[in-house]
Design a protein around this motif. Structure first.
Motif, PDB file in Angstrom:
ATOM      1  N   LYS A  30       0.852  -1.169   0.015  1.00 41.55           N
ATOM      2  CA  LYS A  30      -0.216   0.169  -0.199  1.00 41.55           C
ATOM      3  C   LYS A  30       0.934   1.332  -0.093  1.00 41.55           C
ATOM      4  O   LYS A  30       1.861   1.211   0.479  1.00 41.55           O
ATOM      5  N   ALA A  31       0.535   2.068  -0.646  1.00 40.14           N
ATOM      6  CA  ALA A  31       1.108   3.546  -0.771  1.00 40.14           C
ATOM      7  C   ALA A  31      -0.071   4.604  -0.344  1.00 40.14           C
ATOM      8  O   ALA A  31      -0.228   5.301  -1.423  1.00 40.14           O
ATOM      9  N   GLY A  32      -0.351   4.511   0.805  1.00 37.02           N
ATOM     10  CA  GLY A  32      -1.483   5.538   1.364  1.00 37.02           C
ATOM     11  C   GLY A  32      -2.887   4.691   1.222  1.00 37.02           C
ATOM     12  O   GLY A  32      -2.726   3.646   1.042  1.00 37.02           O
ATOM     13  N   ASP A  33      -3.808   5.504   1.595  1.00 40.09           N
ATOM     14  CA  ASP A  33      -5.234   4.981   1.609  1.00 40.09           C
ATOM     15  C   ASP A  33      -5.864   4.805   0.178  1.00 40.09           C
ATOM     16  O   ASP A  33      -6.660   3.666  -0.014  1.00 40.09           O
ATOM     17  N   ASP A  34      -5.384   5.257  -0.715  1.00 43.82           N
ATOM     18  CA  ASP A  34      -5.697   5.184  -2.045  1.00 43.82           C
ATOM     19  C   ASP A  34      -4.944   4.559  -3.332  1.00 43.82           C
ATOM     20  O   ASP A  34      -5.147   4.839  -4.452  1.00 43.82           O
ATOM     21  N   PHE A  36      -1.854   1.516  -4.340  1.00 46.72           N
ATOM     22  CA  PHE A  36      -0.915   0.508  -4.159  1.00 46.72           C
ATOM     23  C   PHE A  36       0.155  -0.005  -5.293  1.00 46.72           C
ATOM     24  O   PHE A  36      -0.116   0.436  -6.406  1.00 46.72           O
ATOM     25  N   ILE A  37       1.205  -0.373  -4.888  1.00 44.21           N
ATOM     26  CA  ILE A  37       2.222  -0.758  -5.797  1.00 44.21           C
ATOM     27  C   ILE A  37       2.305  -2.296  -6.012  1.00 44.21           C
ATOM     28  O   ILE A  37       2.675  -3.008  -5.019  1.00 44.21           O
ATOM     29  N   ILE A  38       2.201  -2.847  -7.207  1.00 49.10           N
ATOM     30  CA  ILE A  38       2.331  -4.127  -7.667  1.00 49.10           C
ATOM     31  C   ILE A  38       3.943  -4.667  -7.624  1.00 49.10           C
ATOM     32  O   ILE A  38       4.579  -3.842  -8.548  1.00 49.10           O
ATOM     33  N   ILE A  71      -3.125   1.966  -9.072  1.00 45.33           N
ATOM     34  CA  ILE A  71      -2.101   0.998  -9.146  1.00 45.33           C
ATOM     35  C   ILE A  71      -0.730   1.525  -9.870  1.00 45.33           C
ATOM     36  O   ILE A  71      -0.956   2.089 -10.867  1.00 45.33           O
ATOM     37  N   MET A  72       0.441   1.193  -9.328  1.00 48.30           N
ATOM     38  CA  MET A  72       1.447   1.531  -9.953  1.00 48.30           C
ATOM     39  C   MET A  72       2.194  -0.112 -10.121  1.00 48.30           C
ATOM     40  O   MET A  72       2.219  -0.704  -9.247  1.00 48.30           O
TER      41      MET A  72
END
Length: 93
Positions: A30-34, A36-38, A71-72
């Motif tokens: 997760k990268a904050g509440d909104d 995420f990084i695969i 998503i990143m």
């Protein structure tokens, strides 16, 4: 095979299992509440060529849409799937 999802703190994964263990797995942070990084996708050699990796990416995209997240895709496989599927652009960070 059913896609399962688990979260432990800031880490999560989408995965599939058979009677011998994990068949395919995609992990994220997760990268904050909104966002995420695969960061990793892996498919057991027994299931290569069956699109399990793509199904995991699709599950992540569905999860992001449902939860209004972005998503990143840092994982090379996930990044390639985002490049090939412009329909995922709405969740691309």
């Amino acid at each position: 095979m059913e896609i399962k999802h688990s979260v432990d703190g800031n880490k999560g994964r989408f995965y599939m299992e058979d009677d011998k263990g994990t068949a395919a797995e995609m992990t994220y942070s997760k990268a904050g509440d909104d966002r995420f990084i695969i960061d990793h996708t892996e498919v057991d050699d027994r299931f290569r060529g069956q699109s399990l990796g793509l199904k995991l990416v699709e599950a992540a995209v569905g999860y992001a849409r449902k939860n209004k997240m972005k998503i990143m895709p840092l994982c090379p496989f996930a990044k390639k799937m985002f490049e090939r599927h412009s329909e995922y652009n709405d969740v691309l960070w």
